[in-house]
Design a protein around this motif. Structure first.
Motif, PDB file in Angstrom:
ATOM      1  N   GLU A 157       0.655  -1.224   0.449  1.00 60.17           N
ATOM      2  CA  GLU A 157      -0.286  -0.068   0.130  1.00 60.17           C
ATOM      3  C   GLU A 157       0.769   1.194   0.240  1.00 60.17           C
ATOM      4  N   GLN A 171       0.311   4.331  -3.038  1.00 55.00           N
ATOM      5  CA  GLN A 171       0.327   5.060  -2.292  1.00 55.00           C
ATOM      6  C   GLN A 171       0.905   6.719  -2.946  1.00 55.00           C
ATOM      7  N   ILE A 204      -7.156   2.331  -5.282  1.00 55.28           N
ATOM      8  CA  ILE A 204      -5.430   1.600  -5.314  1.00 55.28           C
ATOM      9  C   ILE A 204      -6.615   0.783  -4.731  1.00 55.28           C
ATOM     10  N   ILE A 206      -4.516  -3.506  -2.792  1.00 57.50           N
ATOM     11  CA  ILE A 206      -3.941  -4.189  -2.801  1.00 57.50           C
ATOM     12  C   ILE A 206      -3.579  -5.591  -2.935  1.00 57.50           C
TER      13      ILE A 206
END
Length: 311
Positions: free
Chosen positions: A83, A87, A104, A106
């Motif tokens: 993550e 980011q 995003i 994961i």
């Protein structure tokens, strides 16, 4: 009799040369035709749509490919297991200034079937029209040094992921009547066995076979499937070799490679190394038989790693 034999041998030689030239020139021919003799070269967004998903997007080719998509005003779903890194990539994309969106997701592809359920759920409301199956792993190492866990991990990451995601997004695009694209990132190692990199090359041979078959199955639905097979690129996966990481004419940076590869997706080619000098490398390499290439790979990869090998 001699004349007949000579004619037969000349015919075989002509056929072999014609086959070789066709395989080497079909993609460059299409690129030249589209880029220099076409009055209407659509943008990537016009051709496929405005949302893409990129696996392995936290580093290397995946990261730079996602950024290049953003430069072409494509929104991007970034998929990887870190993550923090994702980011950072999302921040870099925001700084490009094209106003594209990012999301995003994961996902650790070594964790089994639940990862695909998670990806499907997280992207269910996003009209993804470009899938880039980029996630992959592999470090040169003899099979004797691989553990059971490491072996399973490379199969899950390099074989299962491309299989499940190709199936999932093919089905979604067909159901939604999206005339999008599926890009499966393979490797130049797909063309012959690779001693000291056997699992990696075998997984890429699988990717090649799967992708070229999928290309035919998806075409009737207006879905473009591309096999993208880079040779060496300056990325973390090649950090075992200082020589490779120095880069050079035949070893581009990830950003240089991604720009070229995305341009070739825009042009609609279906099978490509993605980079001009890799085309040249392949033209020279495939002039030799796969047995010769395997022997050369054995000589090179038995010596190429100048760092301790890690599984």
């Amino acid at each position: 009799m001699f004349c007949t034999l000579s004619t037969f041998l000349v015919s075989i030689g002509f056929y072999a040369l014609a086959s070789y030239l066709y395989e080497q020139l079909r993609t460059p021919y299409k690129l030249i035709k589209i880029r220099y003799f076409s009055d209407n070269r659509p943008t990537l967004k016009e051709r496929y749509g405005d949302w893409a998903a990129v696996t392995g997007a936290s580093d290397g080719i995946g990261k730079e490919y996602a950024k290049e998509l953003a430069r072409q005003k494509i929104n991007v779903v970034l998929i990887a297991r870190s993550e923090e890194k994702l980011q950072a990539v999302a921040k870099e994309i925001a700084e490009i200034g094209t106003g594209t969106q990012t999301k995003i997701v994961i996902a650790d592809f070594t964790k089994g079937s639940q990862v695909y359920e998670h990806i499907e759920k997280e992207t269910a409301d996003i009209p993804i029209s470009i899938l880039v199956n980029n996630v992959g792993s592999g470090t040169p190492s003899p099979i004797l040094k691989w553990t059971q866990e490491a072996t399973q991990n490379i199969i899950d990451t390099n074989v299962v992921a491309v299989s499940q995601l190709s199936r999932l997004f093919f089905q979604r695009m067909k159901a939604s009547k999206i005339k999008g694209a599926i890009v499966n990132v393979s490797s130049g190692t797909e063309m012959q066995p690779l001693p000291y990199g056997a699992y990696y090359a075998a997984s890429k041979a699988y990717t090649r076979s799967l992708t070229l078959a999928l290309c035919h199955e998806a075409k009737p639905f207006g879905i473009h499937v591309q096999l993208l097979s880079p040779n060496f690129v300056v990325t973390k996966i090649n950090s075992y070799s200082r020589q490779i990481m120095k880069g050079g004419l035949f070893i581009p940076s990830a950003s240089t490679y991604a720009k070229s590869a995305v341009d070739q997706l825009r042009d609609g080619v279906d099978e490509t190394p993605g980079y001009f000098w890799h085309h040249i490398q392949n033209a020279v390499g495939t002039a030799f038989t796969w047995r010769v290439r395997t022997l050369a790979a054995y000589k090179i990869f038995s010596k190429i790693s100048d760092k301790p090998k890690k599984n």
